[in-house]
Scaffold this motif. Structure first.
Motif, PDB file in Angstrom:
ATOM      1  N   ASN A   1       0.826  -1.205   0.000  1.00 22.50           N
ATOM      2  CA  ASN A   1       0.000   0.000   0.000  1.00 22.50           C
ATOM      3  C   ASN A   1       0.862   1.257   0.000  1.00 22.50           C
TER       4      ASN A   1
ATOM      5  N   THR B   1      -1.550   6.905  -9.245  1.00 19.59           N
ATOM      6  CA  THR B   1      -2.305   5.664  -9.018  1.00 19.59           C
ATOM      7  C   THR B   1      -2.236   4.777 -10.252  1.00 19.59           C
TER       8      THR B   1
ATOM      9  N   VAL C   1      -0.536   1.123  -9.902  1.00 22.26           N
ATOM     10  CA  VAL C   1      -1.347  -0.074 -10.131  1.00 22.26           C
ATOM     11  C   VAL C   1      -0.689  -0.948 -11.193  1.00 22.26           C
ATOM     12  N   GLY C   2      -0.067  -0.331 -12.186  1.00 23.77           N
ATOM     13  CA  GLY C   2       0.642  -1.075 -13.216  1.00 23.77           C
ATOM     14  C   GLY C   2       1.814  -1.875 -12.673  1.00 23.77           C
ATOM     15  N   GLU C   3       2.259  -1.542 -11.475  1.00 29.31           N
ATOM     16  CA  GLU C   3       3.364  -2.250 -10.814  1.00 29.31           C
ATOM     17  C   GLU C   3       2.859  -3.103  -9.655  1.00 29.31           C
ATOM     18  N   ASP C   4       1.567  -3.406  -9.644  1.00 30.58           N
ATOM     19  CA  ASP C   4       0.933  -4.223  -8.603  1.00 30.58           C
ATOM     20  C   ASP C   4       1.035  -3.599  -7.214  1.00 30.58           C
ATOM     21  N   LEU C   5       0.958  -2.274  -7.171  1.00 29.30           N
ATOM     22  CA  LEU C   5       0.943  -1.552  -5.900  1.00 29.30           C
ATOM     23  C   LEU C   5      -0.440  -0.924  -5.741  1.00 29.30           C
ATOM     24  N   HIS C   6      -0.919  -0.834  -4.509  1.00 34.24           N
ATOM     25  CA  HIS C   6      -2.231  -0.256  -4.240  1.00 34.24           C
ATOM     26  C   HIS C   6      -2.056   1.168  -3.727  1.00 34.24           C
TER      27      HIS C   6
ATOM     28  N   LYS D   1       9.659   1.869  -5.844  1.00 29.95           N
ATOM     29  CA  LYS D   1      10.050   0.459  -5.804  1.00 29.95           C
ATOM     30  C   LYS D   1      11.410   0.275  -5.133  1.00 29.95           C
TER      31      LYS D   1
END
Length: 165
Positions: free
Chosen positions: A2, A17, A21-26, A112
């Motif tokens: 998150n 956002t 989201v494209g990097e699997d993060l919320h 990241k």
């Protein structure tokens, strides 16, 4: 994972956002200090992106307040480009300082990188597994064993057997 985004410009929050989201993060988006503090009570956060100029306070104060309780990485994302602002942000506990306008790919790369370092080095240490039975004390992580306060010399196999028993 998150990511808390605290920025009163909805377009910036929406853009970040989309990339996160494209990097699997919320992304958890907040437009004010008050919203951010409420979100932190309701959800776990792994990293925060803070704007400096917010409608009900400033990101520097929020950063300082977060550092009193939380250990997750904090990145300042702001239009304030003066050296004294960058130095203040880092002095208040930010881990990085990114100025607007920004490249969203660079922001995601920095997010990241900070998350990678945090997971490896900065997360709170796990509580050591320990068994205390009578006068026998066994610590699993350190592979130490004492009997009535005196250390016992055990081979790894002996320690494993004792731990299982």
């Amino acid at each position: 994972m998150n990511v808390l985004i605290v920025d009163d410009e909805k377009e910036i929050s929406d853009l970040l956002t989309l990339y996160l989201v494209g990097e699997d993060l919320h992304a958890i988006c907040c437009a004010s200090v008050a919203e951010a503090l409420l979100a932190l009570k309701e959800q776990s956060v792994d990293l925060a992106l803070l704007d400096v100029m917010l409608p009900d306070g400033d990101g520097f104060s929020l950063c300082r307040q977060l550092r009193e309780t939380y250990n997750f990485p904090i990145l300042m994302l702001t239009a304030r480009v003066e050296d004294r602002d960058k130095i203040s942000g880092l002095a208040f506990g930010a881990d990085d300082y990114i100025t607007k306008p920004f490249n969203p790919l660079e922001v995601v790369a920095r997010v990241k990188a900070q998350l990678r370092r945090y997971r490896k080095y900065g997360a709170a240490p796990k509580e050591e597994e320990r068994l205390d039975i009578g006068g026998l004390s066994i610590c699993r992580q350190s592979h130490t064993c004492t009997l009535n306060g005196k250390p016992l010399c055990l081979t790894p196999t002996e320690f494993s057997i004792l731990w299982i028993l």
